[in-house]
Scaffold this active site. Structure first.
Site, PDB file in Angstrom:
ATOM      1  N   TYR A  25      11.308 -35.869  24.407  1.00 32.51           N
ATOM      2  CA  TYR A  25      11.921 -36.214  25.700  1.00 32.51           C
ATOM      3  C   TYR A  25      10.952 -36.995  26.589  1.00 32.51           C
ATOM      4  O   TYR A  25      10.763 -36.653  27.758  1.00 32.51           O
ATOM      5  CB  TYR A  25      12.371 -34.939  26.428  1.00 32.51           C
ATOM      6  CG  TYR A  25      13.160 -33.998  25.560  1.00 32.51           C
ATOM      7  CD1 TYR A  25      14.485 -34.294  25.235  1.00 32.51           C
ATOM      8  CD2 TYR A  25      12.595 -32.836  25.039  1.00 32.51           C
ATOM      9  CE1 TYR A  25      15.214 -33.439  24.417  1.00 32.51           C
ATOM     10  CE2 TYR A  25      13.328 -31.983  24.218  1.00 32.51           C
ATOM     11  CZ  TYR A  25      14.628 -32.298  23.915  1.00 32.51           C
ATOM     12  OH  TYR A  25      15.349 -31.455  23.116  1.00 32.51           O
ATOM     13  N   TYR A 153      22.911 -24.958  25.585  1.00 28.73           N
ATOM     14  CA  TYR A 153      22.094 -25.913  24.829  1.00 28.73           C
ATOM     15  C   TYR A 153      22.174 -25.549  23.351  1.00 28.73           C
ATOM     16  O   TYR A 153      21.950 -24.395  22.980  1.00 28.73           O
ATOM     17  CB  TYR A 153      20.627 -25.889  25.294  1.00 28.73           C
ATOM     18  CG  TYR A 153      19.777 -26.793  24.437  1.00 28.73           C
ATOM     19  CD1 TYR A 153      19.841 -28.182  24.602  1.00 28.73           C
ATOM     20  CD2 TYR A 153      18.976 -26.283  23.408  1.00 28.73           C
ATOM     21  CE1 TYR A 153      19.112 -29.021  23.770  1.00 28.73           C
ATOM     22  CE2 TYR A 153      18.244 -27.130  22.583  1.00 28.73           C
ATOM     23  CZ  TYR A 153      18.319 -28.496  22.767  1.00 28.73           C
ATOM     24  OH  TYR A 153      17.605 -29.329  21.931  1.00 28.73           O
ATOM     25  N   ASP A 254      25.011 -18.890  18.645  1.00 29.81           N
ATOM     26  CA  ASP A 254      23.772 -19.641  18.414  1.00 29.81           C
ATOM     27  C   ASP A 254      22.601 -18.760  18.874  1.00 29.81           C
ATOM     28  O   ASP A 254      22.305 -18.688  20.059  1.00 29.81           O
ATOM     29  CB  ASP A 254      23.836 -20.961  19.195  1.00 29.81           C
ATOM     30  CG  ASP A 254      22.549 -21.776  19.076  1.00 29.81           C
ATOM     31  OD1 ASP A 254      21.562 -21.265  18.534  1.00 29.81           O
ATOM     32  OD2 ASP A 254      22.546 -22.935  19.547  1.00 29.81           O
ATOM     33  N   LYS A 283      14.151 -21.472  14.939  1.00 24.58           N
ATOM     34  CA  LYS A 283      12.938 -21.197  15.725  1.00 24.58           C
ATOM     35  C   LYS A 283      12.043 -20.110  15.116  1.00 24.58           C
ATOM     36  O   LYS A 283      11.244 -20.409  14.252  1.00 24.58           O
ATOM     37  CB  LYS A 283      13.318 -20.909  17.174  1.00 24.58           C
ATOM     38  CG  LYS A 283      13.814 -22.182  17.871  1.00 24.58           C
ATOM     39  CD  LYS A 283      13.698 -22.136  19.380  1.00 24.58           C
ATOM     40  CE  LYS A 283      13.804 -23.515  20.001  1.00 24.58           C
ATOM     41  NZ  LYS A 283      15.150 -23.908  20.412  1.00 24.58           N
TER      42      LYS A 283
HETATM   43  C1  PLP Z   1      16.045 -24.995  20.060  1.00 22.56           C
HETATM   44  C2  PLP Z   1      17.488 -24.699  19.972  1.00 22.56           C
HETATM   45  C3  PLP Z   1      18.339 -25.443  19.119  1.00 22.56           C
HETATM   46  C4  PLP Z   1      17.846 -26.616  18.318  1.00 22.56           C
HETATM   47  O1  PLP Z   1      16.892 -26.273  17.356  1.00 22.56           O
HETATM   48  P1  PLP Z   1      15.919 -27.409  16.760  1.00 22.56           P
HETATM   49  O2  PLP Z   1      15.141 -26.703  15.708  1.00 22.56           O
HETATM   50  O3  PLP Z   1      15.071 -27.889  17.900  1.00 22.56           O
HETATM   51  O4  PLP Z   1      16.780 -28.482  16.207  1.00 22.56           O
HETATM   52  C5  PLP Z   1      19.664 -25.082  19.084  1.00 22.56           C
HETATM   53  N1  PLP Z   1      20.148 -24.057  19.805  1.00 22.56           N
HETATM   54  C6  PLP Z   1      19.354 -23.315  20.616  1.00 22.56           C
HETATM   55  C7  PLP Z   1      19.947 -22.169  21.365  1.00 22.56           C
HETATM   56  C8  PLP Z   1      18.009 -23.619  20.740  1.00 22.56           C
HETATM   57  O5  PLP Z   1      17.231 -22.902  21.573  1.00 22.56           O
END
Ligand code: PLP
Length: 438
Positions: A25, A153, A254, A283
């Site tokens: 970014y 997000y 997610d 993550k």
């Molecule tokens: C970081 C994140 C993503 C994206 O993961 P990347 O490994 O950066 O592609 C998707 N959803 C949530 C909730 C996140 O915190």
């Protein structure tokens, strides 16, 4: 390269970084400060110039067991001497099988099948594809939209972007290309507040109105992370799951940021005692060692997809189920159990409450909150990262605020002294920021 004076090496790295690289970014022509890292251990990051920082970020939620962990290192060394990678089409291996079984056993009951991919955003793409293919396979082609929460997000690839917050996400830049999805209000009922049905009005109306077009609702359970560190009521999530079932819409959770203990539950869905139809992990899955993500689904999803017109799931990344990544992820899951993650998280939470609460009295701070091993100091005005990043480094801590949020989610292995230092220094920098904003 010859042995160099550390200061000179640091300067040279920064200069060549600015010449050749692009950071997340960022503006490549007007670069923000970057700090070359020499090594890291536990919750400490050592810079090339010799300075040592206590880490408040766990490298974007991922490094739960700390840096340079001997057992995680060993898991990779052992695996690298066997096989670093094989294609997953037609071949399989023990790290993938063991990890998949472990994930099925540790995630909410009912998620029975695991699809591995390379990163969180791709895990979200896979989840969306699963949801679409689920309805396609039953001839319900009109159900091809996603509904998501404002301030959500879900990643930076195209389908993931389309379900991110329409204002803070990248919708305005890519509006011609992004799929038009359905949005509903961010949950307004905070984690500790009492839920009542009025908190659900917008969600319910939007869901009912669009149900014939909706394949799935996608959300971050309990903690909306990047979109504002919003901790919301488990009861809201529970009702969302019920409404999705009632109206024939799937639920994608997610948990890429919230998974593996961070919120005080192993998975945030447990706060509401729900099993989503599809779950995304990433993550901290590999404790921050390698890039790996997973999308899990229920029997029902797998069965419908695999008995449809196109009875296969149409996805297959080159580095799917990479053996190195799977072996270190497996070891990380074992460490979580052995090291008693819930005690670690409770301890961090307790200290954060003690140390961060006084920030409430700083003029310019609007809120202080903590859930599990996440601590947030929210300011009245947004910070200019470019200006303040160095203040944190000068204070000996690695904290990277965004917007109005100064937040920490340190490695779970952080010591009590390190955590108190981190919080104390964070408060001094917050004071400096607030004073400069007046
Ligand atoms: C970081 C994140 C993503 C994206 O993961 P990347 O490994 O950066 O592609 C998707 N959803 C949530 C909730 C996140 O915190």
């Amino acid at each position: 390269m010859s042995v160099q004076d550390p200061q000179k090496l640091a300067e040279s790295l920064i200069q060549r970084d600015q010449e050749f690289l692009w950071h997340p970014y960022s503006n490549a022509l007007v670069p923000s400060p970057v700090y070359p890292v020499e090594r890291a251990e536990g919750a400490k990051i050592t810079l090339v110039d010799g300075r040592v920082l206590v880490d408040g970020m766990a490298s974007w939620w991922s490094v739960i067991h700390g840096y340079n962990h001997p057992e995680l290192n060993q898991a990779l060394k052992t695996q690298i001497d066997k096989v670093s990678h094989v294609m997953f089409g037609g071949l399989t291996h023990q790290p993938a099988v063991d990890l998949a079984e472990t994930l099925v056993n540790m995630t909410p009951t009912g998620l029975t099948r695991v699809f591995f991919s390379d990163s969180g955003s791709v895990a979200v793409e896979v989840a969306i594809k699963m949801a679409l293919q689920y309805w396609q396979s039953q001839g319900k082609k009109s159900k091809h939209k996603l509904m998501s929460l404002r301030r959500g997000y879900h990643g930076d690839t195209f389908a993931a972007m389309s379900v991110c917050d329409p204002e803070t996400g990248m919708h305005h830049i890519f509006s011609e290309i992004l799929a038009k999805q359905v949005f509903t209000d961010s949950p307004s009922v905070k984690f500790n507040e009492t839920f009542d049905e009025s908190h659900l009005i917008d969600f319910k109306e939007t869901l009912v109105e669009n149900r014939d077009q909706l394949a799935a609702v996608i959300l971050e359970p309990i903690v909306q992370g990047t979109g504002g560190m919003n901790f919301y009521s488990p009861e809201f999530l529970k009702r969302v799951k019920q409404l999705c079932e009632e109206h024939n819409v799937l639920l994608i959770a997610d948990e890429i940021a919230t998974g593996f203990g961070r919120t005080g539950k192993l998975f945030a869905c447990e706060y509401a005692d729900i099993t989503p139809d599809i779950l995304c992990l990433g993550k901290s899955l590999t404790a921050g060692y390698m890039t790996l993500a997973a999308t899990l689904c229920t029997n029902e999803i797998a069965e419908k997809i695999c008995t449809g017109d196109v009875p296969v799931f149409m996805h297959g990344p080159t580095f799917m189920a990479n053996p190195l990544a799977c072996s270190v992820a497996l070891k990380s899951c074992q460490l979580l159990q052995q090291q008693n993650w819930s005690t670690q998280v409770a301890h961090i939470h307790h200290i954060m409450i003690q140390e961060l609460t006084p920030a409430k009295f700083i003029k310019g701070v609007s809120d202080v909150r903590s859930l599990g091993a996440i601590g947030v100091v929210e300011l009245e005005n947004p910070v200019t990262l470019h200006d303040v990043q160095d203040w944190f480094v000068q204070a000996g801590i690695w904290v990277r605020p965004f917007g109005k949020l100064v937040y920490i989610m340190p490695p779970l292995v952080i010591s009590e002294n390190q955590l108190r230092f981190l919080c104390h220094q964070l408060l001094t920098v917050v004071e400096r920021i607030c004073t400069s904003q007046q």
